[in-house]
Design an enzyme around this catalytic site. Sequence first.
Site, PDB file in Angstrom:
ATOM      1  CG  ASP A  27      74.675 -12.412  -0.136  1.00 39.14           C
ATOM      2  OD1 ASP A  27      73.761 -11.585  -0.059  1.00 39.14           O
ATOM      3  OD2 ASP A  27      74.663 -13.374  -0.932  1.00 39.14           O
ATOM      4  CG  ASP A  84      81.130 -11.710  -1.244  1.00 36.19           C
ATOM      5  OD1 ASP A  84      80.539 -12.514  -1.959  1.00 36.19           O
ATOM      6  OD2 ASP A  84      80.870 -11.548  -0.029  1.00 36.19           O
TER       7      ASP A  84
HETATM    8  N1  LIG Z   1      71.023 -21.487   0.450  1.00 34.48           N
HETATM    9  C1  LIG Z   1      71.957 -20.583   0.749  1.00 34.48           C
HETATM   10  C2  LIG Z   1      73.236 -20.632   0.196  1.00 34.48           C
HETATM   11  C3  LIG Z   1      74.145 -19.662   0.531  1.00 34.48           C
HETATM   12  N2  LIG Z   1      73.818 -18.704   1.403  1.00 34.48           N
HETATM   13  C4  LIG Z   1      74.777 -17.645   1.758  1.00 34.48           C
HETATM   14  O1  LIG Z   1      75.056 -16.838   0.631  1.00 34.48           O
HETATM   15  C5  LIG Z   1      76.387 -16.352   0.702  1.00 34.48           C
HETATM   16  C6  LIG Z   1      76.995 -16.348  -0.677  1.00 34.48           C
HETATM   17  O2  LIG Z   1      76.963 -15.154  -1.295  1.00 34.48           O
HETATM   18  P1  LIG Z   1      78.269 -14.188  -1.555  1.00 34.48           P
HETATM   19  O3  LIG Z   1      77.676 -12.953  -2.157  1.00 34.48           O
HETATM   20  O4  LIG Z   1      78.904 -13.946  -0.209  1.00 34.48           O
HETATM   21  O5  LIG Z   1      79.196 -14.900  -2.510  1.00 34.48           O
HETATM   22  C7  LIG Z   1      77.154 -17.326   1.572  1.00 34.48           C
HETATM   23  O6  LIG Z   1      77.992 -16.636   2.473  1.00 34.48           O
HETATM   24  C8  LIG Z   1      76.091 -18.163   2.253  1.00 34.48           C
HETATM   25  O7  LIG Z   1      76.145 -18.056   3.659  1.00 34.48           O
HETATM   26  C9  LIG Z   1      72.558 -18.652   1.932  1.00 34.48           C
HETATM   27  O8  LIG Z   1      72.244 -17.731   2.731  1.00 34.48           O
HETATM   28  N3  LIG Z   1      71.643 -19.605   1.614  1.00 34.48           N
END
Ligand SMILES: Nc1ccn([C@@H]2O[C@H](COP(=O)(O)O)[C@@H](O)[C@H]2O)c(=O)n1
Length: 331
Positions: free
Chosen positions: A84, A82
């Site tokens: 973030d 992953d």
């Molecule tokens: N509008 C948004 C939507 C999602 N998030 C965050 O992004 C993360 C997803 O990314 P990964 O690389 O972990 O798959 C997720 O944990 C959400 O908290 C955001 O900040 N804003």
Amino acid sequence: MRKNKNKRQPAKRKGASQTQNSKRPRSDSPKRTESPQLTPFEIFFKEIEKFSKLHIKDRDRVQEILQSMQKAGSKTLQVISDFDMTLTRFEYNGKRCPTCHNILERSDAISSDCKKKLQELLDKYYPIEIDSTLSVEEKLPLMVEWWTKAHELLVNQKIKKAGLAKAVKDSEAKLRDGYQYFFDHLNEHSIPLLIFSAGIGDILEEVIRQTEVFHPNVKVISNYMDFDESGVLKAFKGELIHIYNKKEGALLNTGHFQELRTRTNVLLLGDSLGDLNMADGVQDMENILKIGFLNDKVEERKQSYLDSYDIVLIKDETLDVPNAVIRFLTE
Ligand SMILES: Nc1ccn([C@@H]2O[C@H](COP(=O)(O)O)[C@@H](O)[C@H]2O)c(=O)n1
């Protein structure tokens, strides 16, 4: 995005101390010297168990998986991670670090009115994302709602492709300490790294490009922006990826997993329970070692992470443990 100068290597493997996480009996004798008969796994385990942020429910299972993966050799290994809050830091100097979405949302490509609306969405939906009292079935439609509303707001901002590099450059995004070894070592050993993210692919790529670790062994599956002929954002491409549909995302990318069909051993890194599905497209999988970063709401979520991930790293802002694992697997 300031290039983090930290080029931390995994710690050298001697003099490792026991921690409360070890299941091994402790020696009461301070004079005890290290046995020369330690197996490579025992030496490796001594190295990682000194990390106080490391928690393992079943050490024997970890041993079995890792020994089997090491025996099969690094040519059978692929890494799926992953992005973030897994490859990037969750906190720095007591302040939350941004996700890919946050990098864009907080940049000067976005009007202040839109920033306010995006912040309201974050305030409403992030607590739902990490709420351990809600089931995946309850959260899923709400996560779709969050991503959809946020993407609609972003599209209405007429964001220019040419401005993305600056948004990343100006941001507080940071890869976890030890990232240089992680990316470089995998590349040097030609081990494929799939970054599977529900963030924004264009921003993610820019982060790893600016930190100079976007090596040829890296492939990204994420939400990519679609720009018109004048370079203005008009939509997001393809099927939406959110944190709870990575299984479907994996199954849409069968071509990638087909190419890697001889790599039947997987090291998976994630920070949410949804990330556990990232390897669902892997063909003929033999072994998978799952390392989970638990960054937030630790007490409420600890047991479910211990039940789901083989190794859990609690509030650990480094890649030290994954680095020790990949070093063990490539020796
Ligand atoms: N509008 C948004 C939507 C999602 N998030 C965050 O992004 C993360 C997803 O990314 P990964 O690389 O972990 O798959 C997720 O944990 C959400 O908290 C955001 O900040 N804003």
